[in-house]
Write a protein that holds these residues in place. Structure first.
Motif, mmCIF file in Angstrom:
data_model
loop_
_atom_site.group_PDB
_atom_site.id
_atom_site.type_symbol
_atom_site.label_atom_id
_atom_site.label_comp_id
_atom_site.label_asym_id
_atom_site.label_seq_id
_atom_site.Cartn_x
_atom_site.Cartn_y
_atom_site.Cartn_z
ATOM 1 N N GLU A 278 0.942 -1.125 0.032
ATOM 2 C CA GLU A 278 0.222 -0.083 -0.007
ATOM 3 C C GLU A 278 0.856 1.122 0.080
ATOM 4 O OE1 GLU A 278 -0.450 -0.500 4.870
ATOM 5 O OE2 GLU A 278 -2.102 -0.456 3.598
ATOM 6 N N GLY A 279 0.221 2.431 -0.019
ATOM 7 C CA GLY A 279 1.228 3.624 0.173
ATOM 8 C C GLY A 279 1.599 4.008 -1.340
ATOM 9 N N GLY A 280 0.649 3.989 -2.248
ATOM 10 C CA GLY A 280 1.376 4.114 -3.585
ATOM 11 C C GLY A 280 1.470 5.533 -3.748
ATOM 12 N N GLY A 281 1.169 6.452 -2.913
ATOM 13 C CA GLY A 281 1.775 7.798 -3.160
ATOM 14 C C GLY A 281 3.065 8.094 -2.421
ATOM 15 N N MET A 282 3.801 7.318 -1.452
ATOM 16 C CA MET A 282 4.914 7.310 -1.033
ATOM 17 C C MET A 282 5.786 6.712 -2.231
ATOM 18 S SD MET A 282 4.633 5.842 3.017
ATOM 19 C CE MET A 282 4.297 4.217 2.542
ATOM 20 N N GLN A 284 5.478 6.888 -5.558
ATOM 21 C CA GLN A 284 5.504 7.612 -6.500
ATOM 22 C C GLN A 284 6.399 8.538 -6.174
ATOM 23 O OE1 GLN A 284 1.181 8.987 -6.671
ATOM 24 N NE2 GLN A 284 1.129 8.146 -8.664
ATOM 25 N N VAL A 285 6.220 9.370 -5.100
ATOM 26 C CA VAL A 285 7.401 10.566 -4.961
ATOM 27 C C VAL A 285 8.865 9.885 -4.818
ATOM 28 C CG1 VAL A 285 5.848 11.945 -3.729
ATOM 29 C CG2 VAL A 285 7.042 10.316 -2.433
ATOM 30 N N LEU A 286 9.063 8.714 -4.400
ATOM 31 C CA LEU A 286 10.412 7.957 -4.461
ATOM 32 C C LEU A 286 10.797 7.657 -5.740
ATOM 33 C CD1 LEU A 286 9.953 5.628 -1.252
ATOM 34 C CD2 LEU A 286 11.432 7.653 -1.378
ATOM 35 N N ARG A 287 9.824 7.207 -6.511
ATOM 36 C CA ARG A 287 10.342 6.861 -8.092
ATOM 37 C C ARG A 287 10.769 8.283 -8.650
ATOM 38 N NH1 ARG A 287 5.577 2.567 -9.611
ATOM 39 N NH2 ARG A 287 6.425 0.678 -8.497
ATOM 40 N N LEU A 288 9.963 9.091 -8.467
ATOM 41 C CA LEU A 288 10.377 10.259 -9.298
ATOM 42 C C LEU A 288 11.460 11.115 -8.695
ATOM 43 C CD1 LEU A 288 6.794 11.804 -9.633
ATOM 44 C CD2 LEU A 288 8.058 10.661 -11.351
ATOM 45 N N ALA A 289 11.810 10.867 -7.366
ATOM 46 C CA ALA A 289 13.030 11.654 -6.869
ATOM 47 C C ALA A 289 14.344 10.726 -7.346
ATOM 48 C CB ALA A 289 12.863 11.474 -5.160
ATOM 49 N N ALA A 290 14.019 9.368 -7.577
ATOM 50 C CA ALA A 290 15.205 8.683 -8.039
ATOM 51 C C ALA A 290 15.297 9.110 -9.541
ATOM 52 C CB ALA A 290 14.809 7.238 -7.906
ATOM 53 N N GLN A 291 14.655 9.667 -9.999
ATOM 54 C CA GLN A 291 14.838 10.051 -11.559
ATOM 55 C C GLN A 291 15.411 11.421 -11.538
ATOM 56 O OE1 GLN A 291 11.209 9.782 -13.705
ATOM 57 N NE2 GLN A 291 10.775 7.613 -12.730
ATOM 58 N N GLY A 292 15.800 12.130 -10.457
ATOM 59 C CA GLY A 292 16.353 13.451 -10.239
ATOM 60 C C GLY A 292 15.309 14.503 -10.155
ATOM 61 N N MET A 293 14.107 14.557 -9.774
ATOM 62 C CA MET A 293 13.084 15.413 -10.011
ATOM 63 C C MET A 293 13.223 16.052 -8.618
ATOM 64 S SD MET A 293 10.066 13.940 -12.122
ATOM 65 C CE MET A 293 8.960 15.401 -12.051
ATOM 66 N N ILE A 298 8.220 17.397 -8.687
ATOM 67 C CA ILE A 298 7.350 15.976 -8.554
ATOM 68 C C ILE A 298 6.004 16.712 -8.283
ATOM 69 C CG2 ILE A 298 6.814 14.427 -6.613
ATOM 70 C CD1 ILE A 298 9.985 14.161 -6.217
ATOM 71 N N ALA A 299 5.528 17.580 -7.539
ATOM 72 C CA ALA A 299 4.464 18.165 -7.135
ATOM 73 C C ALA A 299 3.655 18.435 -8.661
ATOM 74 C CB ALA A 299 4.164 19.199 -6.255
ATOM 75 N N ARG A 300 4.215 19.121 -9.500
ATOM 76 C CA ARG A 300 3.574 19.389 -10.861
ATOM 77 C C ARG A 300 3.385 18.059 -11.473
ATOM 78 N NH1 ARG A 300 7.584 23.425 -10.829
ATOM 79 N NH2 ARG A 300 8.841 22.381 -12.393
ATOM 80 N N ARG A 310 6.059 16.687 0.196
ATOM 81 C CA ARG A 310 6.867 16.532 1.372
ATOM 82 C C ARG A 310 6.355 15.729 2.617
ATOM 83 N NH1 ARG A 310 8.547 23.023 1.202
ATOM 84 N NH2 ARG A 310 10.164 22.475 -0.821
ATOM 85 N N ALA A 311 5.097 15.547 2.798
ATOM 86 C CA ALA A 311 4.542 14.574 3.703
ATOM 87 C C ALA A 311 4.676 13.277 3.149
ATOM 88 C CB ALA A 311 3.096 15.030 3.695
ATOM 89 N N ARG A 312 4.512 13.079 2.070
ATOM 90 C CA ARG A 312 4.851 11.696 1.499
ATOM 91 C C ARG A 312 6.324 11.121 1.478
ATOM 92 N NH1 ARG A 312 1.243 11.603 -4.104
ATOM 93 N NH2 ARG A 312 -0.573 12.326 -3.446
ATOM 94 N N PHE A 313 7.142 12.167 1.482
ATOM 95 C CA PHE A 313 8.538 11.571 1.895
ATOM 96 C C PHE A 313 8.857 11.195 3.428
ATOM 97 C CE2 PHE A 313 10.239 14.028 -2.110
ATOM 98 C CZ PHE A 313 11.003 12.799 -2.553
#
Length: 340
Positions: A278-282, A284-293, A298-300, A310-313
């Motif tokens: 579960e926790g798809g939102g978490m 998502q942000v980890l995957r996008l951050a791993a891409q250098g965003m 990420i928010a956009r 930032r809450a999801r991080f």
């Protein structure tokens, strides 16, 4: 010679090396292989003192001793091990602090219960209408964002109404960083029209959903101060024209938090989530951050606020037991979260 040693970086002291040991370690690195006498001459210190410090460096694992000579290990390997040990200690300390905070929350509930007992009748307000219910939750969240909302939904009729009319309200509030939603629902409601799509959208916006064979009653806990209870415990909302009791009493809210945690612990993640996770939102942000965003990008990309990102991080770091975003990314990769 001594003045050169004093320029060695102080941060190594946080890894267990004192100032003298840090200077001696620098000397070993420069000489690479040397006897204790040669190192004592380089340090301008007695051989006995240098020998004791060398024993400590060997014990710490940053220097090796071979046939009376001291050989420096590669700093990346030697200090990396010390850093890993330090992170492990910090993680254990963090767990102890979390445990202490959990104890404090229990004591606070006891304090609030005593205060409520002394102050007389509980404040109770009868609220009517589904529109009022869902709008009032968002209204409370606007006053103290992000507000954690715990909800138990026991029946098909409430789930159908939620999916058709009201899920968008909570989903949009999550995307705006106002709500952090956790819901327990009956597993049998997953096949109802529109329910799967709306739950998927809720999870993508940062919500969490689990299922039980049977949910005992409808209720909500909105933040630390407000709770909603049905007209009759064990009942649902549609059978009572969406009339419910709104209570702003810490003892009741604390009781519902405990009940929800019990249900949550026995519930199962949605079956279509990858690997039962579960926790798809978490993720998502980890995957996008791993891409250098960055957070703003990420928010956009997700159509949510920077505060939600930032809450999801923060949720991801807590879930993974990480001390930093970098550490969270490493742990997420190790668990396979970053695989598409």
């Amino acid at each position: 010679m001594r003045s050169e040693h004093q320029t060695m970086p102080e941060p190594l002291e946080t890894l267990g090396l004192g100032p003298t040991q840090t200077a001696l370690y620098a000397a070993v690195l420069r000489l690479h292989r040397a006897t204790s006498s040669e190192l004592a001459a380089a340090m301008d210190d007695p051989v006995e003192k240098v020998g004791r410090e060398l024993d400590d460096l060997v014990r710490l694992g940053v220097v090796d001793e071979e046939s009376g000579e001291y050989l420096a290990r590669h700093p990346a390997a030697a200090l990396g091990r010390l850093i890993a040990e330090r992170l492990d200690r910090l993680a254990e300390e963090s767990r102890r602090i979390d445990s202490a905070l959990g104890s404090i929350r229990g004591l606070i509930r006891d304090y609030d219960a005593g205060r409520d007992y002394q102050s007389g009748p509980f404040p109770v307000e009868l609220v009517s209408g589904a529109d009022v219910l869902y709008e009032s939750v968002v209204g409370m969240a606007v006053q103290a964002p992000p507000m954690t909302l715990l909800s138990a939904i026991p029946d098909e009729r409430t789930m159908i109404d939620f999916a058709r009319k009201y899920a968008d309200t909570w989903i949009n509030a999550q995307r705006q960083g106002l709500l952090l939603v956790r819901v327990v629902i009956p597993v049998g409601t997953l096949v109802l029209p529109g329910v799967r799509d709306q739950l998927t959208r809720m999870i993508e916006a940062g919500g969490q959903v689990r299922t039980l064979d049977q949910v005992p009653s409808w209720f909500v806990a909105a933040g630390p101060d407000a709770a909603g209870l049905p007209a009759l415990w064990g009942g649902n909302l549609p059978d009572h024209a969406y009339n419910f009791y709104l209570m702003r009493t810490p003892i009741v809210v604390g009781m519902l938090h405990s009940l929800f945690d019990e249900l949550w612990g026995r519930a199962m993640p949605l079956p279509w989530l990858p690997s039962g996770r579960e926790g798809g939102g978490m993720v998502q942000v980890l995957r996008l951050a791993a891409q250098g965003m960055c957070d703003e990008s990420i928010a956009r990309h997700l159509g949510v606020s920077v505060r939600t990102v930032r809450a999801r991080f923060a949720d991801a770091m807590s879930e993974l037991g990480a001390q930093s975003r970098f550490h969270a990314g490493v742990e997420a990769a190790r668990r396979g979260w970053l695989r598409q």
